[in-house]
Design a protein around this motif. Structure first.
Motif, PDB file in Angstrom:
ATOM      1  N   SER A  73      58.879  48.027 -58.009  1.00  0.00           N
ATOM      2  CA  SER A  73      59.368  49.002 -59.001  1.00  0.00           C
ATOM      3  C   SER A  73      59.579  48.372 -60.371  1.00  0.00           C
ATOM      4  CB  SER A  73      60.666  49.651 -58.519  1.00  0.00           C
ATOM      5  OG  SER A  73      61.652  48.670 -58.289  1.00  0.00           O
ATOM      6  N   GLY A  74      59.319  47.079 -60.507  1.00  0.00           N
ATOM      7  CA  GLY A  74      59.540  46.441 -61.805  1.00  0.00           C
ATOM      8  C   GLY A  74      58.288  46.381 -62.659  1.00  0.00           C
ATOM      9  N   LEU A  75      57.131  46.199 -62.010  1.00  0.00           N
ATOM     10  CA  LEU A  75      55.896  45.949 -62.762  1.00  0.00           C
ATOM     11  C   LEU A  75      55.601  47.063 -63.759  1.00  0.00           C
ATOM     12  CD1 LEU A  75      53.547  43.778 -62.724  1.00  0.00           C
ATOM     13  CD2 LEU A  75      52.225  45.555 -61.571  1.00  0.00           C
ATOM     14  N   ALA A  76      55.261  46.655 -64.971  1.00  0.00           N
ATOM     15  CA  ALA A  76      54.876  47.571 -66.059  1.00  0.00           C
ATOM     16  C   ALA A  76      56.055  48.399 -66.565  1.00  0.00           C
ATOM     17  CB  ALA A  76      53.710  48.480 -65.655  1.00  0.00           C
ATOM     18  N   SER A  77      57.277  48.025 -66.180  1.00  0.00           N
ATOM     19  CA  SER A  77      58.485  48.636 -66.760  1.00  0.00           C
ATOM     20  C   SER A  77      59.449  47.542 -67.198  1.00  0.00           C
ATOM     21  CB  SER A  77      59.205  49.522 -65.735  1.00  0.00           C
ATOM     22  OG  SER A  77      58.416  50.628 -65.384  1.00  0.00           O
ATOM     23  N   ALA A  78      59.590  46.524 -66.360  1.00  0.00           N
ATOM     24  CA  ALA A  78      60.486  45.405 -66.666  1.00  0.00           C
ATOM     25  C   ALA A  78      59.630  44.160 -66.892  1.00  0.00           C
ATOM     26  CB  ALA A  78      61.430  45.167 -65.484  1.00  0.00           C
ATOM     27  N   ASP A  79      60.079  43.313 -67.809  1.00  0.00           N
ATOM     28  CA  ASP A  79      59.347  42.080 -68.116  1.00  0.00           C
ATOM     29  C   ASP A  79      59.026  41.323 -66.822  1.00  0.00           C
ATOM     30  OD1 ASP A  79      58.262  39.951 -69.432  1.00  0.00           O
ATOM     31  OD2 ASP A  79      60.178  39.085 -70.060  1.00  0.00           O
ATOM     32  N   TYR A  80      57.770  40.947 -66.661  1.00  0.00           N
ATOM     33  CA  TYR A  80      57.381  40.207 -65.463  1.00  0.00           C
ATOM     34  C   TYR A  80      56.256  39.232 -65.815  1.00  0.00           C
ATOM     35  CZ  TYR A  80      56.750  38.808 -60.744  1.00  0.00           C
ATOM     36  OH  TYR A  80      56.715  38.023 -59.627  1.00  0.00           O
ATOM     37  N   ARG A  81      56.364  37.992 -65.314  1.00  0.00           N
ATOM     38  CA  ARG A  81      55.379  36.951 -65.673  1.00  0.00           C
ATOM     39  C   ARG A  81      55.032  36.105 -64.458  1.00  0.00           C
ATOM     40  NH1 ARG A  81      58.876  34.922 -70.945  1.00  0.00           N
ATOM     41  NH2 ARG A  81      59.749  36.978 -71.325  1.00  0.00           N
ATOM     42  N   HIS A  82      53.989  36.523 -63.754  1.00  0.00           N
ATOM     43  CA  HIS A  82      53.616  35.848 -62.498  1.00  0.00           C
ATOM     44  C   HIS A  82      53.348  34.353 -62.711  1.00  0.00           C
ATOM     45  CE1 HIS A  82      51.771  35.529 -58.483  1.00  0.00           C
ATOM     46  NE2 HIS A  82      50.838  34.804 -59.065  1.00  0.00           N
ATOM     47  N   ASP A  83      52.524  34.012 -63.696  1.00  0.00           N
ATOM     48  CA  ASP A  83      52.155  32.595 -63.880  1.00  0.00           C
ATOM     49  C   ASP A  83      53.314  31.801 -64.474  1.00  0.00           C
ATOM     50  OD1 ASP A  83      49.711  33.313 -62.914  1.00  0.00           O
ATOM     51  OD2 ASP A  83      48.576  32.840 -64.726  1.00  0.00           O
ATOM     52  N   GLY A 107      56.099  51.921 -62.284  1.00  0.00           N
ATOM     53  CA  GLY A 107      55.784  51.691 -63.694  1.00  0.00           C
ATOM     54  C   GLY A 107      54.325  51.941 -64.035  1.00  0.00           C
ATOM     55  N   LEU A 108      53.449  51.853 -63.058  1.00  0.00           N
ATOM     56  CA  LEU A 108      52.028  52.069 -63.341  1.00  0.00           C
ATOM     57  C   LEU A 108      51.661  53.551 -63.440  1.00  0.00           C
ATOM     58  CD1 LEU A 108      50.368  49.256 -61.188  1.00  0.00           C
ATOM     59  CD2 LEU A 108      50.497  49.355 -63.682  1.00  0.00           C
ATOM     60  N   MET A 109      52.630  54.420 -63.159  1.00  0.00           N
ATOM     61  CA  MET A 109      52.482  55.864 -63.429  1.00  0.00           C
ATOM     62  C   MET A 109      51.358  56.523 -62.617  1.00  0.00           C
ATOM     63  SD  MET A 109      52.900  55.785 -67.609  1.00  0.00           S
ATOM     64  CE  MET A 109      51.400  54.849 -67.903  1.00  0.00           C
ATOM     65  N   SER A 145      69.113  47.214 -64.389  1.00  0.00           N
ATOM     66  CA  SER A 145      67.685  47.510 -64.327  1.00  0.00           C
ATOM     67  C   SER A 145      67.261  48.413 -65.484  1.00  0.00           C
ATOM     68  CB  SER A 145      67.374  48.235 -63.008  1.00  0.00           C
ATOM     69  OG  SER A 145      66.070  48.756 -63.059  1.00  0.00           O
ATOM     70  N   PRO A 146      66.107  48.117 -66.097  1.00  0.00           N
ATOM     71  CA  PRO A 146      65.569  49.041 -67.100  1.00  0.00           C
ATOM     72  C   PRO A 146      64.850  50.233 -66.467  1.00  0.00           C
ATOM     73  CG  PRO A 146      64.204  47.069 -66.957  1.00  0.00           C
ATOM     74  CD  PRO A 146      65.302  46.895 -65.952  1.00  0.00           C
ATOM     75  N   VAL A 147      64.727  50.243 -65.148  1.00  0.00           N
ATOM     76  CA  VAL A 147      63.901  51.221 -64.426  1.00  0.00           C
ATOM     77  C   VAL A 147      64.717  52.407 -63.909  1.00  0.00           C
ATOM     78  CG1 VAL A 147      62.566  51.456 -62.273  1.00  0.00           C
ATOM     79  CG2 VAL A 147      62.212  49.473 -63.750  1.00  0.00           C
ATOM     80  N   LEU A 148      65.914  52.106 -63.477  1.00  0.00           N
ATOM     81  CA  LEU A 148      66.766  53.149 -62.890  1.00  0.00           C
ATOM     82  C   LEU A 148      68.225  52.766 -63.076  1.00  0.00           C
ATOM     83  CD1 LEU A 148      67.584  52.776 -59.198  1.00  0.00           C
ATOM     84  CD2 LEU A 148      66.009  51.124 -60.207  1.00  0.00           C
ATOM     85  N   THR A 149      69.097  53.778 -62.950  1.00  0.00           N
ATOM     86  CA  THR A 149      70.532  53.535 -63.004  1.00  0.00           C
ATOM     87  C   THR A 149      71.161  54.139 -61.760  1.00  0.00           C
ATOM     88  OG1 THR A 149      70.452  53.613 -65.408  1.00  0.00           O
ATOM     89  CG2 THR A 149      72.634  53.852 -64.393  1.00  0.00           C
TER      90      THR A 149
END
Ligand SMILES: Cc1ncc(COP(=O)(O)O)c(C=O)c1O
Length: 417
Positions: free
Chosen positions: A190-200, A214-216, A316-320
């Motif tokens: 639920s975080g990808l494309a809504s909350a900052d994420y950096r795999h590498d 987040g990918l809608m 979370s920036p995604v939900l409260t």
């Protein structure tokens, strides 16, 4: 919920933290005619989505795309890298972390499930469900593992059941600090494309995500982003795997194809969604979510209700998550809101059943969408007789208005196309 015998006018407000509303532009892309998944057109589509999704995960390494829900991608991460009886260190942040732990056990792995040991007055039954992963607990446990029995550390980046995020870079530092070779696996469904994420950058070995947040997109696609170390581990891992096996997928993906029939139309939608996200720019997407989440929290605070997340550093920036007063059934409020205002909110899951509800503000969400959502919540809380300190909706409007800029406008595809 009662059966409605007519179609309610206006749109349904789908404000659960995923599946999130699918933009018209993505729906239109999905409605294109299905093509031959072994024909020349498909290869171009495959290469396009594989390149795009790597940008979203921020990785240079392969990303496996499965025609499956997120649960499948959880399983894929484990069966590709581990062997029967391997010990996995998992961290209890909420319901989804608990489900992943259960799944790992069912696969024949040994799990150690650690949690924040503190107490909580509001929700004594779920104290660790109000905070993010405490990386020092992971470091301390790994440091004690002198025999290196622990093969992987599994954490949830954005715990959808609570509205709490975790600092993944800190978990990486904890593993390195203990000098431990365990793989790091992260669920950012639920975080990808809504909350900052950096795999590498964060040194994650397997990142798990899904399409319906987040990918809608509608549900139906999930992902494993890999690291060279994870690929190396998959060469000797002994848990049975066939459909989930990365080797054939990664090999065939080099030309844009899959070893089985991929969900062609959802991949059209994925290509469109990635185009929208990259056009807005990932930093802008993250800032938009942070701002909407701050507005939502301003509303909850004005109502005088606690948020499920007890640590301001990891909201979370995604939900409260909104905790209801003792004795007030949160699901009754949700039911009233559904029946009166045609809006769906997330239920309290697992240990939080009836004690809280979740407001989703992810994906295709903007100021007025959030303001209407909060109006519905406020009216529902009043209908349920919950005493409120003040108007959350007005507080959120004040916040949105005082932080509004022309750049805050969602670049709306309906106008440009
Ligand atoms: C954080 C998290 N992990 C895992 C899952 C399970 O994914 P799915 O329901 O797509 O199988 C979800 C679903 O909401 C989730 O939010």
């Amino acid at each position: 919920m009662p059966k409605l015998d007519f179609h309610p006018s206006g749109r349904h407000f789908l404000q659960i933290p995923g599946p999130s509303p699918v933009p018209d532009r993505v729906l239109r892309a999905i409605s294109l005619p299905t093509i031959d998944h072994r024909g020349p057109e498909f290869g171009a589509l495959g290469l396009k989505v594989l390149d795009g999704i790597r940008q979203v995960f921020k990785t240079r390494h392969p990303v496996a795309i499965y025609p499956a829900s997120g649960t499948g991608a959880w399983e894929a991460a484990l069966v590709n890298t581990l062997s029967p009886g391997d010990l996995v260190l998992m961290y209890e942040t909420g319901h989804f972390a608990s489900l992943w732990q259960k799944l790992a056990t069912r696969l024949g792995l040994q799990t150690e499930f650690i949690a924040w040991p503190g107490a909580d007055d509001h929700l004594p039954q779920a104290a660790s469900w109000r905070r993010g992963v405490q990386a020092d607990l992971i470091e301390a446990r790994l440091a004690k593992d002198v025999e290196r029995r622990i093969k992987a550390v599994c954490v949830v980046h954005n715990e959808t059941s609570t509205g709490v995020t975790s600092d993944i870079a800190a978990v990486r530092r904890a593993i390195d600090g203990a000098g431990h070779p365990a793989l790091l696996m992260v669920d950012t469904i639920s975080g990808l494309a809504s909350a900052d994420y950096r795999h590498d950058d964060w040194g994650v070995d397997v990142t798990i995500s899904g399409s319906q947040k987040g990918l809608m997109l509608p549900p139906g696609i999930s992902f494993n982003a890999l690291s060279p170390k994870a690929i190396e581990a998959s060469r000797s891992a002994k848990l049975p795997k066939a459909f989930w096996a990365w080797d054939e997928i990664v090999e065939m993906n080099k030309t844009g194809y899959w070893p089985y029939t991929p969900n062609t139309n959802l991949l059209y939608g994925l290509a469109e969604a990635i185009e929208m996200i990259l056009a807005e720019g990932l930093p802008n997407v993250f800032a938009r979510h942070q701002r909407l989440a701050a507005a939502c929290r301003a509303a909850v605070e004005a109502w005088g209700l606690p948020t499920q997340c007890a640590d301001p550093a990891v909201h979370s920036p995604v939900l409260t998550g909104v905790v209801t007063p003792k004795g007030v059934d949160a699901d009754r409020i949700r039911k009233l809101i559904y029946e009166h205002f045609n809006m769906s909110l997330g239920t309290g899951l697992g240990k939080l059943k009836g004690r809280m509800f979740r407001i989703g503000h992810l994906g295709d969400c903007n100021d007025l969408g959030l303001a209407a959502t909060l109006a519905g919540c406020e009216m529902g809380l009043k209908l349920a007789g919950v005493p409120l300190r003040g108007s959350g909706m007005l507080a959120a409007m004040e916040f949105l208005q005082s932080t509004a800029t022309p750049a805050a406008r969602h670049p709306d595809a309906h106008i440009s196309r």
